[in-house]
Design a protein around this motif. Sequence first.
Motif, PDB file in Angstrom:
ATOM      1  N   LEU A   1       0.831  -1.207   0.000  1.00  0.00           N
ATOM      2  CA  LEU A   1       0.000   0.000   0.000  1.00  0.00           C
ATOM      3  C   LEU A   1       0.865   1.257   0.000  1.00  0.00           C
ATOM      4  N   PHE A   2       2.013   1.203   0.698  1.00  0.00           N
ATOM      5  CA  PHE A   2       2.966   2.310   0.632  1.00  0.00           C
ATOM      6  C   PHE A   2       3.390   2.550  -0.811  1.00  0.00           C
ATOM      7  N   ALA A   3       3.661   1.461  -1.536  1.00  0.00           N
ATOM      8  CA  ALA A   3       4.093   1.569  -2.930  1.00  0.00           C
ATOM      9  C   ALA A   3       2.979   2.135  -3.813  1.00  0.00           C
ATOM     10  N   VAL A   4       1.740   1.664  -3.586  1.00  0.00           N
ATOM     11  CA  VAL A   4       0.598   2.183  -4.352  1.00  0.00           C
ATOM     12  C   VAL A   4       0.422   3.682  -4.075  1.00  0.00           C
ATOM     13  N   ARG A   5       0.562   4.067  -2.818  1.00  0.00           N
ATOM     14  CA  ARG A   5       0.416   5.474  -2.438  1.00  0.00           C
ATOM     15  C   ARG A   5       1.447   6.344  -3.138  1.00  0.00           C
ATOM     16  N   TRP A   6       2.696   5.903  -3.111  1.00  0.00           N
ATOM     17  CA  TRP A   6       3.767   6.670  -3.755  1.00  0.00           C
ATOM     18  C   TRP A   6       3.568   6.720  -5.266  1.00  0.00           C
ATOM     19  N   GLN A   7       3.109   5.605  -5.832  1.00  0.00           N
ATOM     20  CA  GLN A   7       2.859   5.560  -7.272  1.00  0.00           C
ATOM     21  C   GLN A   7       1.775   6.547  -7.683  1.00  0.00           C
TER      22      GLN A   7
ATOM     23  N   ILE B   1       7.554  12.415  -1.724  1.00  0.00           N
ATOM     24  CA  ILE B   1       7.678  11.823  -0.392  1.00  0.00           C
ATOM     25  C   ILE B   1       7.181  12.784   0.678  1.00  0.00           C
ATOM     26  N   LEU B   2       7.513  14.062   0.529  1.00  0.00           N
ATOM     27  CA  LEU B   2       7.053  15.069   1.486  1.00  0.00           C
ATOM     28  C   LEU B   2       5.532  15.151   1.503  1.00  0.00           C
ATOM     29  N   PHE B   3       4.922  15.124   0.325  1.00  0.00           N
ATOM     30  CA  PHE B   3       3.464  15.170   0.226  1.00  0.00           C
ATOM     31  C   PHE B   3       2.843  13.949   0.901  1.00  0.00           C
ATOM     32  N   GLU B   4       3.436  12.777   0.676  1.00  0.00           N
ATOM     33  CA  GLU B   4       2.971  11.552   1.333  1.00  0.00           C
ATOM     34  C   GLU B   4       2.936  11.720   2.846  1.00  0.00           C
TER      35      GLU B   4
ATOM     36  N   PHE C   1      -4.774  13.573  -3.612  1.00  0.00           N
ATOM     37  CA  PHE C   1      -4.954  13.789  -2.166  1.00  0.00           C
ATOM     38  C   PHE C   1      -5.878  12.748  -1.541  1.00  0.00           C
ATOM     39  N   VAL C   2      -7.047  12.520  -2.126  1.00  0.00           N
ATOM     40  CA  VAL C   2      -8.021  11.585  -1.551  1.00  0.00           C
ATOM     41  C   VAL C   2      -7.454  10.172  -1.540  1.00  0.00           C
ATOM     42  N   ALA C   3      -6.834   9.772  -2.652  1.00  0.00           N
ATOM     43  CA  ALA C   3      -6.263   8.425  -2.736  1.00  0.00           C
ATOM     44  C   ALA C   3      -5.159   8.228  -1.699  1.00  0.00           C
ATOM     45  N   VAL C   4      -4.286   9.238  -1.556  1.00  0.00           N
ATOM     46  CA  VAL C   4      -3.185   9.147  -0.589  1.00  0.00           C
ATOM     47  C   VAL C   4      -3.718   9.109   0.836  1.00  0.00           C
ATOM     48  N   LEU C   5      -4.753   9.892   1.118  1.00  0.00           N
ATOM     49  CA  LEU C   5      -5.348   9.895   2.453  1.00  0.00           C
ATOM     50  C   LEU C   5      -5.971   8.543   2.782  1.00  0.00           C
TER      51      LEU C   5
END
Length: 320
Positions: A62-68, A127-130, A207-211
Amino acid sequence: MDKGILKKAILALLLLTAGVFLISIYWADIVPVLRESLKILSKTKISYFILAFLAYLLSVYLFAVRWQQVLSCLGYDLKPTDLVPVIFGGIFANNLTPASRAGGEPLRIIWVNKQFGISYTNAFVSILFERLVEAIPITMLLIYVLYSFPSLDIKFLPVKISFNLSSTYLLLLVFLVVGVIIWIFRKKLSSLLESIYENWRQLRKSFVAVLLLSSGVWILDIIRLKLIALALNLPFSPYLIATASILYLLLGSLPITPGGLGIVEGGLISVLRYLGLSLASASSFVFLERFISFGLSSVIGFLCLFYYGGFKIWKNIKSH
């Protein structure tokens, strides 16, 4: 010899000496606890342990999906599976450097630059945004833990302090500390926020996906800790699990020992003891959790670094 290496060697030697000294003093008390812990660990339910490990692997994915998702908004077409080895390599670096993510994030930035051609600026901003978005579920979890924390037996507080009043004190203290830290580092934080603002039009799409993914990662972390408790047949309440989860993050962020070794274990065991667990039960739980999050993750990270050539990149980071 480099002064930095010399200081680290002296610090490690002092910590080792202190550890040996304390063990020699309290050895008679330690032996019964070790026996009880080994007894608890010997009855570990392997099925729950495997599920806990799979939950950890899923959280990394999920970390990888978020960064992607973030990199996709910045114009880079990558698959989550491309980023999984990079994240595991970063975890390995984190486990060998003081302060959580102190070594892993630079490695991730340089790795994706060398392998996928992502600019240093965009890698850093992604990465900062994450991390900024991830702060939302972390803050909510922290507020829950602090608000529900049992009254502390502190001498300068009234003896008959109410449960809610004690929680209020804790919340105010944390907000005060955070406010002071923000004020001290306001110049650096403002420059970081400016870099996010400059790319906001692109980043806001994710934003929504990362959250949601960040929230999912923390939910998986709580599930993983619950599975570890079930593996050891320990009565962990949801609050106890949430406390362990947030403490692991906070203690691991302290820039004292590589990977928070000793600091994370000692802090978690102390708090779990305060919340009602026996020393043997708390020690067994922390050992099994760290076996997954530190031991197995380090092995996988090492293999990723070795297979994908990440060691050359890491050496370049350390030389600079």
